[in-house]
Write a protein that holds these residues in place. Sequence first.
Motif, PDB file in Angstrom:
ATOM      1  N   VAL A 295      -4.512  12.544   6.580  1.00 19.74           N
ATOM      2  CA  VAL A 295      -5.397  11.510   6.046  1.00 19.74           C
ATOM      3  C   VAL A 295      -5.621  10.483   7.149  1.00 19.74           C
ATOM      4  CG1 VAL A 295      -3.420  10.269   5.007  1.00 19.74           C
ATOM      5  CG2 VAL A 295      -5.722   9.873   4.130  1.00 19.74           C
ATOM      6  N   HIS A 296      -6.787   9.847   7.183  1.00 22.42           N
ATOM      7  CA  HIS A 296      -7.111   8.998   8.330  1.00 22.42           C
ATOM      8  C   HIS A 296      -6.210   7.771   8.458  1.00 22.42           C
ATOM      9  CE1 HIS A 296      -9.279   7.089  11.514  1.00 22.42           C
ATOM     10  NE2 HIS A 296      -9.569   6.048  10.772  1.00 22.42           N
ATOM     11  N   ALA A 297      -6.052   6.995   7.386  1.00 21.18           N
ATOM     12  CA  ALA A 297      -5.313   5.723   7.508  1.00 21.18           C
ATOM     13  C   ALA A 297      -3.990   5.717   6.770  1.00 21.18           C
ATOM     14  CB  ALA A 297      -6.186   4.568   7.026  1.00 21.18           C
ATOM     15  N   GLY A 298      -3.930   6.289   5.564  1.00 20.64           N
ATOM     16  CA  GLY A 298      -2.667   6.288   4.829  1.00 20.64           C
ATOM     17  C   GLY A 298      -2.855   6.550   3.354  1.00 20.64           C
ATOM     18  N   LEU A 299      -1.748   6.417   2.618  1.00 20.76           N
ATOM     19  CA  LEU A 299      -1.767   6.612   1.166  1.00 20.76           C
ATOM     20  C   LEU A 299      -1.212   5.359   0.514  1.00 20.76           C
ATOM     21  CD1 LEU A 299      -0.178  10.193   0.970  1.00 20.76           C
ATOM     22  CD2 LEU A 299      -2.623   9.625   0.806  1.00 20.76           C
ATOM     23  N   GLU A 300      -1.553   5.168  -0.740  1.00 15.45           N
ATOM     24  CA  GLU A 300      -0.941   4.069  -1.478  1.00 15.45           C
ATOM     25  C   GLU A 300       0.427   4.506  -1.989  1.00 15.45           C
ATOM     26  OE1 GLU A 300      -3.780   1.458  -3.844  1.00 15.45           O
ATOM     27  OE2 GLU A 300      -4.942   3.292  -3.566  1.00 15.45           O
ATOM     28  N   ASP A 301       1.312   3.532  -2.192  1.00 13.40           N
ATOM     29  CA  ASP A 301       2.686   3.806  -2.606  1.00 13.40           C
ATOM     30  C   ASP A 301       2.710   4.065  -4.116  1.00 13.40           C
ATOM     31  OD1 ASP A 301       5.365   4.080  -2.717  1.00 13.40           O
ATOM     32  OD2 ASP A 301       5.859   2.087  -1.956  1.00 13.40           O
ATOM     33  N   LYS A 302       2.214   5.238  -4.508  1.00 15.60           N
ATOM     34  CA  LYS A 302       2.098   5.571  -5.928  1.00 15.60           C
ATOM     35  C   LYS A 302       2.834   6.863  -6.213  1.00 15.60           C
ATOM     36  CE  LYS A 302      -2.168   3.194  -6.886  1.00 15.60           C
ATOM     37  NZ  LYS A 302      -3.570   3.223  -7.242  1.00 15.60           N
ATOM     38  N   LYS A 303       3.272   7.005  -7.462  1.00 20.24           N
ATOM     39  CA  LYS A 303       4.030   8.178  -7.874  1.00 20.24           C
ATOM     40  C   LYS A 303       3.253   9.453  -7.529  1.00 20.24           C
ATOM     41  CE  LYS A 303       7.183   9.531 -11.389  1.00 20.24           C
ATOM     42  NZ  LYS A 303       7.283   9.903 -12.763  1.00 20.24           N
ATOM     43  N   ASP A 304       1.993   9.472  -7.895  1.00 18.72           N
ATOM     44  CA  ASP A 304       1.138  10.586  -7.485  1.00 18.72           C
ATOM     45  C   ASP A 304       0.200  10.085  -6.389  1.00 18.72           C
ATOM     46  OD1 ASP A 304      -0.520  12.715  -7.116  1.00 18.72           O
ATOM     47  OD2 ASP A 304      -1.113  12.899  -9.223  1.00 18.72           O
ATOM     48  N   TRP A 305       0.436  10.539  -5.182  1.00 10.41           N
ATOM     49  CA  TRP A 305      -0.346  10.018  -4.054  1.00 10.41           C
ATOM     50  C   TRP A 305      -1.842  10.246  -4.243  1.00 10.41           C
ATOM     51  CZ3 TRP A 305      -3.398  13.414  -1.382  1.00 10.41           C
ATOM     52  CH2 TRP A 305      -3.071  14.765  -1.459  1.00 10.41           C
ATOM     53  N   LYS A 306      -2.194  11.228  -5.082  1.00 11.95           N
ATOM     54  CA  LYS A 306      -3.617  11.514  -5.298  1.00 11.95           C
ATOM     55  C   LYS A 306      -4.325  10.393  -6.046  1.00 11.95           C
ATOM     56  CE  LYS A 306      -3.006  16.457  -4.960  1.00 11.95           C
ATOM     57  NZ  LYS A 306      -2.775  17.718  -5.625  1.00 11.95           N
ATOM     58  N   ASP A 307      -3.539   9.470  -6.617  1.00  9.64           N
ATOM     59  CA  ASP A 307      -4.134   8.289  -7.271  1.00  9.64           C
ATOM     60  C   ASP A 307      -4.523   7.211  -6.255  1.00  9.64           C
ATOM     61  OD1 ASP A 307      -3.888   9.407  -9.772  1.00  9.64           O
ATOM     62  OD2 ASP A 307      -1.911   8.513 -10.156  1.00  9.64           O
TER      63      ASP A 307
ATOM     64  N   SER B 284      -6.720   5.227  -3.677  1.00  9.22           N
ATOM     65  CA  SER B 284      -8.181   5.131  -3.617  1.00  9.22           C
ATOM     66  C   SER B 284      -8.673   5.707  -2.295  1.00  9.22           C
ATOM     67  CB  SER B 284      -8.625   3.676  -3.732  1.00  9.22           C
ATOM     68  OG  SER B 284      -8.297   2.983  -2.549  1.00  9.22           O
ATOM     69  N   ARG B 285      -9.900   6.152  -2.289  1.00 10.15           N
ATOM     70  CA  ARG B 285     -10.497   6.654  -1.050  1.00 10.15           C
ATOM     71  C   ARG B 285     -10.524   5.553  -0.007  1.00 10.15           C
ATOM     72  NH1 ARG B 285     -16.773   7.053   0.244  1.00 10.15           N
ATOM     73  NH2 ARG B 285     -16.757   8.396   2.078  1.00 10.15           N
ATOM     74  N   ASP B 286     -10.839   4.338  -0.473  1.00  5.08           N
ATOM     75  CA  ASP B 286     -10.934   3.221   0.448  1.00  5.08           C
ATOM     76  C   ASP B 286      -9.602   2.979   1.175  1.00  5.08           C
ATOM     77  OD1 ASP B 286     -12.580   1.185   1.517  1.00  5.08           O
ATOM     78  OD2 ASP B 286     -11.353  -0.277   0.408  1.00  5.08           O
ATOM     79  N   ALA B 287      -8.499   3.028   0.438  1.00 10.15           N
ATOM     80  CA  ALA B 287      -7.180   2.869   1.060  1.00 10.15           C
ATOM     81  C   ALA B 287      -6.924   4.019   2.027  1.00 10.15           C
ATOM     82  CB  ALA B 287      -6.098   2.822  -0.015  1.00 10.15           C
ATOM     83  N   ALA B 288      -7.250   5.215   1.612  1.00  4.09           N
ATOM     84  CA  ALA B 288      -6.959   6.395   2.427  1.00  4.09           C
ATOM     85  C   ALA B 288      -7.637   6.336   3.796  1.00  4.09           C
ATOM     86  CB  ALA B 288      -7.395   7.663   1.689  1.00  4.09           C
ATOM     87  N   ILE B 289      -8.829   5.739   3.843  1.00  2.00           N
ATOM     88  CA  ILE B 289      -9.531   5.724   5.136  1.00  2.00           C
ATOM     89  C   ILE B 289      -9.407   4.390   5.873  1.00  2.00           C
ATOM     90  CG2 ILE B 289     -11.185   7.532   4.514  1.00  2.00           C
ATOM     91  CD1 ILE B 289     -13.274   5.364   4.040  1.00  2.00           C
ATOM     92  N   SER B 290      -8.866   3.354   5.236  1.00  2.00           N
ATOM     93  CA  SER B 290      -8.870   2.075   5.960  1.00  2.00           C
ATOM     94  C   SER B 290      -7.633   1.193   5.784  1.00  2.00           C
ATOM     95  CB  SER B 290     -10.132   1.283   5.596  1.00  2.00           C
ATOM     96  OG  SER B 290     -10.162   1.061   4.211  1.00  2.00           O
ATOM     97  N   ILE B 291      -6.594   1.689   5.132  1.00  2.00           N
ATOM     98  CA  ILE B 291      -5.389   0.873   4.948  1.00  2.00           C
ATOM     99  C   ILE B 291      -4.799   0.527   6.332  1.00  2.00           C
ATOM    100  CG2 ILE B 291      -3.740   2.799   4.815  1.00  2.00           C
ATOM    101  CD1 ILE B 291      -2.444   1.485   2.438  1.00  2.00           C
ATOM    102  N   PRO B 292      -4.494  -0.758   6.587  1.00  2.00           N
ATOM    103  CA  PRO B 292      -3.940  -1.106   7.907  1.00  2.00           C
ATOM    104  C   PRO B 292      -2.420  -0.910   7.967  1.00  2.00           C
ATOM    105  CG  PRO B 292      -4.416  -3.108   6.662  1.00  2.00           C
ATOM    106  CD  PRO B 292      -4.776  -1.939   5.769  1.00  2.00           C
TER     107      PRO B 292
END
Length: 360
Positions: free
Chosen positions: A156-168, A170-178
């Motif tokens: 993934v380009h930027a990262g994942l959110e710290d969620k039980k199911d990583w698929k939850d 958001s796309r925005d977080a996945a491509i731009s989380i710092p």
Amino acid sequence: MEKITELSIPKDARIIVISDIHGELELFQRLLEKVRFGKEDYLIINGDLCEKGSNSMGVVQYIMELAANNPRVHVIEGNCDTLVEYLLNEDPNIINYLCARKHSIMNEWLEKIGYQLTSESSVQEVKEQIMSHFSKEINWLTELPTVIETEQHIFVHAGLEDKKDWKDSSRDAAISIPEFLYKSHQANKYVIVGHWPVGNYTTKLLSNNPIIDDKKKIIAIDGGNNVKNVGQLNAFIIQSGDVFSTTYVDHFPEMKVKKAFKADPSWSGVISYMNYALQLVEKGEHFTLCKQPETNHSLYVKNEYIRQTETGYEAKEEVSCSQLSVEQGDVVSIIDDRCTGFTLIKKDGLVGWIAKAALE
Ligand SMILES: [Mn+2]
């Protein structure tokens, strides 16, 4: 997040991951050569093909062809690859962006068709012009998956959110989380990201090499190509699932070390982005001992990199404050040879100073 591609990769395959090419076609091709990219290899492009460099159009064209002709080449989207969506959605702000940014794939496209963009151009007209010539590229870009999941890895380009199911996430977080390396995730696989230059994470010895955090299961690979003044384009190589290695290319000229130089280990540290303020402690002929008020670190800063401001002193830019040890015959990259007494070099991705005499 919707665009997740599941991909099966044989366990013994070699996977080459490259992120943040940012319009540097020549560097990218050189890197593929350096890793001897071949038919058996899997190649994952981890987002940000576009923007910042001068040939985004070329990179997109080249990788589109590569992926069309080779089922083992896979691409995911980065935040810079999604900017065309502002145009498709007729967001008028994209016109200001294109006027302010010299290097954008959209500007390259407009130049190619001889369209003169001004701040008065209408977003509808620009969209029509670009769509009538480059719809193939735009469709390809907008259809890129956000994530590729394999048996053992998540790309993934930027990262994942710290969620039980990583698929939850958001796309925005996945491509731009710092700063994903300072965060965490709950996926049970290594997550391989670009986006945040790894040089931003270093506090001791400035390095642009990928960082592997085994505890967090995060691998950050963005070498800061075209973003950092000492940046590089990294290839992160996965062999048999969990054997990692890495190599890189950059634009700096190389030289052979003539005489060994031994680093003084007390000269370590880095002035990184945002922490530019300095208090001078003791001025030396080549370096000045300084205190960084924001971090409380003591650093030897090369005199040429210090400047006076209205209220005190600051570093002119990001710079290594470490010395490096080199042996006779080592090949090093020359980053800055215009200073007194010492030359700033890169060796195996590490950046630091050596005495000029070592190269003469
Ligand atoms: Mn990015």
